[in-house]
Design a protein around this motif. Sequence first.
Motif, mmCIF file in Angstrom:
data_model
loop_
_atom_site.group_PDB
_atom_site.id
_atom_site.type_symbol
_atom_site.label_atom_id
_atom_site.label_comp_id
_atom_site.label_asym_id
_atom_site.label_seq_id
_atom_site.Cartn_x
_atom_site.Cartn_y
_atom_site.Cartn_z
ATOM 1 N N THR A 3 52.850 2.200 -0.575
ATOM 2 C CA THR A 3 53.146 3.593 -0.887
ATOM 3 C C THR A 3 51.975 4.436 -0.419
ATOM 4 O O THR A 3 50.824 4.173 -0.791
ATOM 5 C CB THR A 3 53.373 3.789 -2.392
ATOM 6 O OG1 THR A 3 54.517 3.043 -2.798
ATOM 7 C CG2 THR A 3 53.582 5.258 -2.714
ATOM 8 N N VAL A 4 52.257 5.437 0.408
ATOM 9 C CA VAL A 4 51.218 6.302 0.956
ATOM 10 C C VAL A 4 51.383 7.694 0.362
ATOM 11 O O VAL A 4 52.314 8.427 0.736
ATOM 12 C CB VAL A 4 51.293 6.363 2.488
ATOM 13 C CG1 VAL A 4 50.216 7.302 3.045
ATOM 14 C CG2 VAL A 4 51.145 4.975 3.089
ATOM 15 N N PRO A 5 50.520 8.095 -0.561
ATOM 16 C CA PRO A 5 50.617 9.454 -1.101
ATOM 17 C C PRO A 5 50.052 10.471 -0.105
ATOM 18 O O PRO A 5 49.011 10.251 0.503
ATOM 19 C CB PRO A 5 49.771 9.394 -2.375
ATOM 20 C CG PRO A 5 48.814 8.279 -2.156
ATOM 21 C CD PRO A 5 49.485 7.298 -1.241
ATOM 22 N N THR A 6 50.763 11.563 0.080
ATOM 23 C CA THR A 6 50.351 12.608 1.018
ATOM 24 C C THR A 6 50.548 13.971 0.364
ATOM 25 O O THR A 6 51.114 14.089 -0.731
ATOM 26 C CB THR A 6 51.164 12.537 2.316
ATOM 27 O OG1 THR A 6 52.541 12.775 2.023
ATOM 28 C CG2 THR A 6 51.017 11.190 3.000
ATOM 29 N N LEU A 7 50.105 15.010 1.042
ATOM 30 C CA LEU A 7 50.365 16.380 0.603
ATOM 31 C C LEU A 7 50.577 17.269 1.820
ATOM 32 O O LEU A 7 50.212 16.904 2.936
ATOM 33 C CB LEU A 7 49.231 16.911 -0.275
ATOM 34 C CG LEU A 7 47.786 16.863 0.223
ATOM 35 C CD1 LEU A 7 47.484 17.933 1.262
ATOM 36 C CD2 LEU A 7 46.830 17.025 -0.949
ATOM 37 N N GLU A 8 51.187 18.424 1.608
ATOM 38 C CA GLU A 8 51.375 19.387 2.674
ATOM 39 C C GLU A 8 50.119 20.236 2.811
ATOM 40 O O GLU A 8 49.472 20.575 1.820
ATOM 41 C CB GLU A 8 52.580 20.279 2.389
ATOM 42 C CG GLU A 8 53.908 19.537 2.455
ATOM 43 C CD GLU A 8 55.092 20.478 2.335
ATOM 44 O OE1 GLU A 8 54.877 21.706 2.384
ATOM 45 O OE2 GLU A 8 56.222 19.985 2.199
ATOM 46 N N VAL A 9 49.777 20.594 4.050
ATOM 47 C CA VAL A 9 48.603 21.402 4.328
ATOM 48 C C VAL A 9 49.072 22.741 4.888
ATOM 49 O O VAL A 9 49.495 22.820 6.047
ATOM 50 C CB VAL A 9 47.664 20.696 5.325
ATOM 51 C CG1 VAL A 9 46.429 21.549 5.596
ATOM 52 C CG2 VAL A 9 47.255 19.321 4.802
ATOM 53 N N PRO A 10 49.003 23.802 4.092
ATOM 54 C CA PRO A 10 49.413 25.117 4.603
ATOM 55 C C PRO A 10 48.537 25.547 5.772
ATOM 56 O O PRO A 10 47.376 25.147 5.891
ATOM 57 C CB PRO A 10 49.209 26.043 3.392
ATOM 58 C CG PRO A 10 49.193 25.129 2.198
ATOM 59 C CD PRO A 10 48.614 23.840 2.680
ATOM 60 N N ALA A 11 49.084 26.374 6.622
ATOM 61 C CA ALA A 11 48.354 26.818 7.809
ATOM 62 C C ALA A 11 47.064 27.527 7.442
ATOM 63 O O ALA A 11 46.076 27.466 8.177
ATOM 64 C CB ALA A 11 49.249 27.737 8.646
ATOM 65 N N GLN A 12 47.034 28.192 6.284
ATOM 66 C CA GLN A 12 45.861 28.959 5.900
ATOM 67 C C GLN A 12 44.846 28.150 5.095
ATOM 68 O O GLN A 12 43.812 28.695 4.682
ATOM 69 C CB GLN A 12 46.278 30.198 5.092
ATOM 70 C CG GLN A 12 46.850 29.886 3.706
ATOM 71 C CD GLN A 12 48.326 29.559 3.711
ATOM 72 O OE1 GLN A 12 48.892 29.240 4.759
ATOM 73 N NE2 GLN A 12 48.962 29.641 2.558
ATOM 74 N N ALA A 13 45.094 26.861 4.866
ATOM 75 C CA ALA A 13 44.157 26.043 4.079
ATOM 76 C C ALA A 13 42.821 25.946 4.792
ATOM 77 O O ALA A 13 42.752 25.552 5.957
ATOM 78 C CB ALA A 13 44.748 24.660 3.852
ATOM 79 N N ARG A 14 41.736 26.286 4.101
ATOM 80 C CA ARG A 14 40.410 26.274 4.700
ATOM 81 C C ARG A 14 39.666 24.974 4.450
ATOM 82 O O ARG A 14 38.839 24.548 5.250
ATOM 83 C CB ARG A 14 39.578 27.439 4.156
ATOM 84 C CG ARG A 14 40.179 28.819 4.402
ATOM 85 C CD ARG A 14 39.406 29.871 3.636
ATOM 86 N NE ARG A 14 39.349 29.558 2.211
ATOM 87 C CZ ARG A 14 38.573 30.189 1.326
ATOM 88 N NH1 ARG A 14 37.782 31.160 1.730
ATOM 89 N NH2 ARG A 14 38.605 29.855 0.052
ATOM 90 N N SER A 15 39.923 24.341 3.293
ATOM 91 C CA SER A 15 39.164 23.153 2.903
ATOM 92 C C SER A 15 39.903 22.449 1.783
ATOM 93 O O SER A 15 40.988 22.879 1.362
ATOM 94 C CB SER A 15 37.753 23.544 2.449
ATOM 95 O OG SER A 15 37.822 24.312 1.249
#
Length: 767
Positions: A705-717
């Motif tokens: 199982t690979v947990p992931t998350l979405e990265v919004p275009a405006q994410a800085r860090s």
Amino acid sequence: MRNSTAEQQTFLLKRVTHVASGSTDVVLDIEAYPAVTLGAMPGWLTGEPLHEQGVETEMPNLPREIVVPPVTPWSWRLLISGRDEVTLRLLLAPRQDPVFDQDERTLGIVTSTTTCPLTFREDDDRVEVSSGTAQVVITRNPFTLTVLDGEDRVVLRTSDRLRQVAGLPMAPGVVSTGGDVHLNLELAADESIYGFGEQFGRVEKNSQSFVLHCDDALGTGTGLAYKPVPVWHSSTGYAALLNTGADVRVDVGHHRPSVLSLGVAGDVLDLFLFVSPQPAARLGAYTDLTGRSHVPPLWAFGYWMGRCRYHSREEMLAVSAEMSERGIPCDVLHLDPDWLVVDRLNTDFIWNEERFGNRADFVAELADQGRRLSLWELPYLDPASPRYAELEAAGYLVTDTNGATAHLEGTPTPDGRPRALLDFANPAARRWWQEQHRSFLEDGVAVFKTDFGEGFPSRGVAASDVPRRHHHNLYPLWYNAAVSEAIGELTGRTPLVWGRSGWAGSHRYPGQWGGDAESTVAGMQATVRGGLSYALSAPGFWSHDIGGFFGPELTPGLYVRWTQLGALSPLMRAHGLRPREPWHFGEEAFEVARTWIRRRYQLLPYLWQAAHQSVAAGLPMMRPLYLEFPDDPVARTIDSQFLLGADLLVAPVFDDGMEPVQRRFYIPPGRWRDLYTGATYDGESFHTRTIPLSQMPVLVRDGATVPTLEVPAQARSTDDLLDAPWTLRTFGRSGTGPLVTFDGQTIPAAQCTIRPITDPTEDSSDE
């Protein structure tokens, strides 16, 4: 006691004369006899009758007149003690050596003194000592040593039975010569040896020889090592630690094809053995003995950007702003020596306000853009510094054997002036250095790059009770420990350094990076091998300079391939003599590099889980295939691929062009699926794929199982992702156990979105 004449003689350990046993240790007294060679003929002889030594006296090329030394015994002692079910300590030295009265933690490598009961049995011919899984068998006359596992399989034996044609032993088990002690072990027919720290050659060490001595290696292709470690593994089923700071000469079947030879400076052999068929279990026992790493802060798993050098506050703020404008998340900006007024191989903690203004304001401006600041340091002082005389007068600098201030060795100085070294073995000097970090940390500096540390001089004397032969290699351990502990004490948070030099025990102070790699395919390949070798000796958090540090002009293709490697490394930092920001390499390279940096952030939950699991088990986050698949004879030889955590298999592409290339890679046992293309592979086989610049094989183990998350275009860090929901991408099962969240809490998998991956053609390149 050994006299001055005997100091120059060679002695072989030959006969056990006395045995005494206790509940947790066994002591054997052993006689060592003077030995000689017969001119050009390889092999050794003592003064015992030739037939007792196994010499073939009828050989026609044996010299007619053989002059052997008298049998004048020198008393040695072997102390065997149990540490746990799989761990034994074998301490061997001249009988009167003070080491027998010392704590094994004296050198600062071993941190645990736990013991366990031993089982002991003896008869007229042999002595048997067992701690459970590990059993030592010693023959009395001649003295030999064999180690067996819980299934009575031989995992280690001294090489006494290996002889040349006339019957002379070529590699007696234990030899004392010229103030050094040599342990010679017989290599089994199919035995592979791994480890010895950050060595940049092949990860399987057979047929190699080198000296474990901390060096400013000046690259990854010089044959030198920044982080040698006297720890190795054998495929027969054991690992070993030489508890020493002294130089160790290692020969893995190079000079004698069937002999692993280890020569330790001094007459003390302090050997810890970890006996298990599983290298992961051996590393667990090793880190139980020497201490575990800790999980760095979450932001450390983001993208780091550095350059040698940024020259001003304005330059760094502009780079940070452009990262955000171009949609590149980045957590750390690194500042090399320009923050110092006297900045050439000198650290005196005098901030350069002319270039960078008020430090607290500068850190705050970076923080407003979502970045943290990393600062360079080294443990050397330039006589041009206004603090040099102060530290010299206080006795805080390393001295030489004449009591004068010692000078740095091994690193060329840019102006010819000698540099001094801070004496971290002096408690007052160590405290002074630690206190210099206080105001920087109070202003918000996040991490220090603890560069160099390999230059302790050959005639240097530290304020330590341990013998001087240990000082050079222990110095990097003292240095990195001092800075790491200062950060933890002064901030109350998990400390992090970015260290170049190291020795046994350095894994306790994450992280480390692979030094100054050349910006070539060979430099990238050597970097991966160095990291995998280090992983088996110092399990923790290791990384490298994306793009390499120096050398030919870095090509856009190699920059992309190295960025892909960095995105799937334990920590990710781009750094070099020239710019490493992605927009310097053309539009195509920029787009691909940005994609892989963002994929790094998508995998933050997986990286976080893998980091916690690795620390809990005493394992590295970046793992050679041998670590996970020790019974696979092909996996034992692979050093161009690695596992990140337990479930991601990474096959970097070693190429410097922009066009698609063929990559042949090995699939270990099981079924695996490419994380980004969905292609599936069955294990224990090689596969060749044409890999465009946009791809690198990253395979997921079936059942993971690979947990992931979405990265919004405006994410800085990472700070912008702390509350992002997680998606559990399951490969062959419908759930997983509790997960450690970014705030340290555990949540059940049921509270995450579960996304089963069942279609082998599914394109899962974007979250």
